[in-house]
Write a protein that holds these residues in place. Structure first.
Motif, short mmCIF file in Angstrom:
data_model
loop_
_atom_site.label_atom_id
_atom_site.label_comp_id
_atom_site.label_asym_id
_atom_site.label_seq_id
_atom_site.Cartn_x
_atom_site.Cartn_y
_atom_site.Cartn_z
N MET A 83 0.81 -1.30 -0.01
CA MET A 83 -0.11 0.07 -0.02
C MET A 83 0.84 1.20 0.29
O MET A 83 0.84 1.90 0.81
CB MET A 83 -0.95 0.20 1.34
N PRO A 84 1.62 1.52 -1.02
CA PRO A 84 2.70 2.59 -0.99
C PRO A 84 1.80 4.00 -1.17
O PRO A 84 0.97 3.97 -1.89
CB PRO A 84 3.61 2.51 -2.17
N VAL A 85 2.10 5.14 -0.57
CA VAL A 85 1.74 6.24 -0.76
C VAL A 85 2.18 6.95 -1.70
O VAL A 85 3.66 7.03 -1.62
CB VAL A 85 1.71 6.99 0.75
N PRO A 86 1.70 7.66 -2.52
CA PRO A 86 2.35 8.50 -3.66
C PRO A 86 3.20 9.39 -3.10
O PRO A 86 2.77 9.96 -2.09
CB PRO A 86 1.04 8.91 -4.54
N GLU A 87 4.21 9.88 -3.85
CA GLU A 87 5.20 10.85 -3.27
C GLU A 87 4.56 12.42 -3.01
O GLU A 87 4.93 12.71 -1.89
CB GLU A 87 6.29 11.25 -4.45
N GLN A 88 3.62 12.70 -3.90
CA GLN A 88 2.98 13.89 -3.45
C GLN A 88 2.20 13.83 -2.24
O GLN A 88 1.95 14.98 -1.42
CB GLN A 88 2.08 14.51 -4.81
N ASP A 89 1.69 12.74 -1.72
CA ASP A 89 1.00 12.78 -0.78
C ASP A 89 1.98 12.38 0.56
O ASP A 89 1.45 12.85 1.57
CB ASP A 89 0.00 11.59 -0.72
N LEU A 90 2.89 11.93 0.22
CA LEU A 90 3.90 11.46 1.40
C LEU A 90 4.46 12.72 1.98
O LEU A 90 4.68 13.08 3.24
CB LEU A 90 5.10 10.77 0.87
N GLU A 91 4.65 14.02 1.02
CA GLU A 91 5.09 15.25 1.52
C GLU A 91 4.09 16.03 2.44
O GLU A 91 4.51 16.72 3.07
CB GLU A 91 5.13 16.08 0.02
N ALA A 92 2.82 15.60 2.32
CA ALA A 92 1.90 16.03 3.26
C ALA A 92 1.72 15.25 4.57
O ALA A 92 0.74 15.59 5.61
CB ALA A 92 0.46 16.12 2.59
N ILE A 93 2.38 14.25 4.69
CA ILE A 93 2.37 13.43 6.09
C ILE A 93 3.62 13.93 6.68
O ILE A 93 4.76 13.51 6.58
CB ILE A 93 2.49 11.89 5.70
N LYS A 94 3.26 14.63 8.06
CA LYS A 94 4.55 15.33 8.68
C LYS A 94 4.40 14.74 10.16
O LYS A 94 3.85 15.13 11.01
CB LYS A 94 4.08 16.73 8.59
N PRO A 95 5.40 13.69 10.37
CA PRO A 95 5.54 13.29 11.76
C PRO A 95 5.90 14.56 12.70
O PRO A 95 6.94 14.96 12.46
CB PRO A 95 6.64 12.06 11.67
N MET A 96 5.30 14.78 13.67
CA MET A 96 5.92 15.57 14.56
C MET A 96 7.14 15.25 15.56
O MET A 96 7.49 14.03 15.82
CB MET A 96 4.80 16.12 15.77
N THR A 97 7.82 16.10 16.01
CA THR A 97 9.02 16.03 16.98
C THR A 97 8.38 15.36 18.27
O THR A 97 7.23 15.67 18.43
CB THR A 97 9.80 17.18 17.21
#
Length: 157
Positions: A20-34
């Protein structure tokens, strides 16, 4: 800095898994917090005392049954071939696609993204289903997923 890169995130694989790979443009919007930023958001929005959903206190809003309207099955939709959220969830959360959402696994593990990205890739987020809570910025609606395959639909106060 408030965010980790996806490469620094210990659970990156849930978004890059070959099934279930997430496309690159959507990966950019997934932001893990510190950890520091995640902890601050958790304390302000989930619980000032408890580090995770299993140890919430009776005074934390998620533990008040009156905040929850219903529970619905998410597991059947997760296991289905379609990518759509369970219909009850999609009907309950009527947010614009650009609403910022926070997927809160626990005190030190929170991911920020947009509602459109979460809706599209919710199955990836739920590879870990140990009590995560989804909230939206300046929104009252909330979702609380559990390991038995149900999600509570309700409102935070």
């Amino acid at each position: 800095m408030s965010y980790l890169t996806l490469d620094e995130y210990q659970r990156k694989w849930i978004f890059t898994h070959q099934s279930m790979p997430v496309p690159e443009q959507d990966l950019e919007a997934i932001k893990p917090m510190t950890q520091a930023r995640a902890s601050q958001l958790w304390k302000e929005n989930i619980s000032a005392q408890s580090p995770d959903a299993e140890r919430l206190s009776s005074s934390d809003w998620p533990m008040k049954e009156s905040n929850w309207q219903q529970s619905v099955d998410w597991m059947a939709a997760w296991e289905a071939d379609e990518d759509a959220l369970p219909p009850e969830v999609a009907e309950f959360i009527d947010w614009q696609d650009d609403v910022t959402v926070y997927f809160c696994y626990e005190k030190y593990n929170v991911i920020e993204t947009k509602w459109s990205v979460f809706k599209k890739h919710w199955k990836n987020f739920l590879f870990y289903d140990d009590g995560p809570i989804l909230i939206g910025r300046r929104r009252k609606e909330a979702l609380w997923f559990d390991t038995q395959g149900t999600v509570k639909l309700g409102f935070r106060n």
